[in-house]
Motif scaffolding. Structure first.
Motif, PDB file in Angstrom:
ATOM      1  N   ILE A   1       0.851  -1.164  -0.016  1.00 51.63           N
ATOM      2  CA  ILE A   1      -0.012  -0.120   0.062  1.00 51.63           C
ATOM      3  C   ILE A   1       0.784   1.212   0.005  1.00 51.63           C
ATOM      4  O   ILE A   1       0.594   2.067  -1.061  1.00 51.63           O
ATOM      5  N   VAL A   2       1.966   1.269   1.004  1.00 50.04           N
ATOM      6  CA  VAL A   2       2.745   2.466   0.877  1.00 50.04           C
ATOM      7  C   VAL A   2       3.664   2.561  -0.288  1.00 50.04           C
ATOM      8  O   VAL A   2       3.694   3.698  -0.872  1.00 50.04           O
ATOM      9  N   GLY A   3       4.113   1.443  -0.804  1.00 46.63           N
ATOM     10  CA  GLY A   3       4.924   1.778  -2.188  1.00 46.63           C
ATOM     11  C   GLY A   3       3.978   1.878  -2.991  1.00 46.63           C
ATOM     12  O   GLY A   3       4.887   2.539  -4.082  1.00 46.63           O
ATOM     13  N   THR A   4       2.993   1.434  -3.432  1.00 46.63           N
ATOM     14  CA  THR A   4       2.240   1.562  -4.561  1.00 46.63           C
ATOM     15  C   THR A   4       1.803   3.193  -4.512  1.00 46.63           C
ATOM     16  O   THR A   4       2.010   3.987  -5.628  1.00 46.63           O
ATOM     17  N   ILE A   5       1.509   3.848  -3.533  1.00 44.83           N
ATOM     18  CA  ILE A   5       1.205   5.193  -3.254  1.00 44.83           C
ATOM     19  C   ILE A   5       2.196   5.991  -3.921  1.00 44.83           C
ATOM     20  O   ILE A   5       2.196   7.084  -4.734  1.00 44.83           O
ATOM     21  N   ASP A   6       3.490   5.783  -3.276  1.00 41.58           N
ATOM     22  CA  ASP A   6       4.684   6.354  -3.563  1.00 41.58           C
ATOM     23  C   ASP A   6       5.004   6.316  -5.020  1.00 41.58           C
ATOM     24  O   ASP A   6       5.515   7.473  -5.961  1.00 41.58           O
ATOM     25  N   THR A   7       5.010   4.898  -5.799  1.00 43.33           N
ATOM     26  CA  THR A   7       5.136   4.728  -7.099  1.00 43.33           C
ATOM     27  C   THR A   7       4.098   5.507  -7.867  1.00 43.33           C
ATOM     28  O   THR A   7       4.636   6.321  -9.118  1.00 43.33           O
ATOM     29  N   ILE A   8       2.930   5.674  -7.703  1.00 42.35           N
ATOM     30  CA  ILE A   8       1.992   6.204  -8.363  1.00 42.35           C
ATOM     31  C   ILE A   8       2.221   7.855  -8.484  1.00 42.35           C
ATOM     32  O   ILE A   8       2.332   8.352  -9.506  1.00 42.35           O
ATOM     33  N   ILE A   9       2.534   8.240  -7.344  1.00 43.65           N
ATOM     34  CA  ILE A   9       2.847   9.889  -7.243  1.00 43.65           C
ATOM     35  C   ILE A   9       4.210  10.014  -7.942  1.00 43.65           C
ATOM     36  O   ILE A   9       3.960  11.328  -8.695  1.00 43.65           O
ATOM     37  N   LEU A  10       5.152   9.558  -7.883  1.00 43.93           N
ATOM     38  CA  LEU A  10       6.572   9.753  -8.618  1.00 43.93           C
ATOM     39  C   LEU A  10       6.277   9.574  -9.983  1.00 43.93           C
ATOM     40  O   LEU A  10       6.789  10.218 -10.695  1.00 43.93           O
TER      41      LEU A  10
ATOM     42  N   GLY B   1       1.711   2.234 -10.846  1.00 43.83           N
ATOM     43  CA  GLY B   1       1.339   1.444  -9.725  1.00 43.83           C
ATOM     44  C   GLY B   1       0.565   0.056  -9.557  1.00 43.83           C
ATOM     45  O   GLY B   1       0.991  -0.693  -8.862  1.00 43.83           O
ATOM     46  N   MET B   2      -0.415   0.295 -10.451  1.00 44.64           N
ATOM     47  CA  MET B   2      -1.238  -1.048 -10.438  1.00 44.64           C
ATOM     48  C   MET B   2      -0.562  -2.237 -11.142  1.00 44.64           C
ATOM     49  O   MET B   2      -0.872  -3.327 -10.852  1.00 44.64           O
ATOM     50  N   ALA B   3       0.297  -2.064 -11.966  1.00 43.27           N
ATOM     51  CA  ALA B   3       0.811  -3.005 -12.589  1.00 43.27           C
ATOM     52  C   ALA B   3       1.893  -3.842 -11.919  1.00 43.27           C
ATOM     53  O   ALA B   3       1.971  -5.038 -11.898  1.00 43.27           O
TER      54      ALA B   3
END
Length: 142
Positions: A18-27, A42-44
């Protein structure tokens, strides 16, 4: 005595994802300039990262870095786990970002940007989980 560590590692996998995906989506959104590319990247990586993270967690559980028969659960161990996970995670993100964006440079930029943010986030995630007893039958207090 049943091994409850699987339950703990699954819970850690989900919270980190959850934390990592939010970070990836934003970056990814910031770097690509496209919120949809950010979401796609992020979803992939949700599935691949959860699998890789679980395997990484299990491997570290089996690594016996011990002193006097006690497993070392220290800041040094958490830092080592942070670096090994970041290598795996960054390679996965770079590849997915390249595939989704169609641009290898975008993949590299996203991968390099997340090295810093993810290492900081992962270290604190490890420290928080270290303080939790969830899924532990007993804790070695070193």
């Amino acid at each position: 005595m049943a091994d409850t560590s699987h339950k703990r590692h699954i819970a850690k996998t989900i919270t980190w994802r959850i934390v990592g995906t939010i970070d990836t989506i934003i970056l990814s959104w910031i770097i690509s300039g496209d919120p949809y590319i950010g979401l796609k990247i992020g979803m992939a990586e949700v599935v691949t990262k959860m699998l890789f993270y679980y395997l990484h967690e299990r491997a570290w559980f089996k690594i016996n870095l011990s002193k006097d028969g006690k497993i070392l659960e220290s800041r040094k161990r958490h830092i080592a786990k942070t670096f090994t996970w970041r290598i795996i995670g960054t390679m996965d993100t770079m590849l997915i970002a390249w595939i989704v964006s169609g641009n290898p440079l975008t993949g590299l930029k996203i991968g390099f940007a997340e090295v810093i943010t993810k290492m900081i986030l992962y270290y604190f995630h490890e420290r928080i989980w270290y303080k939790l007893n969830f899924g532990l039958t007993k804790r070695n207090n070193n």
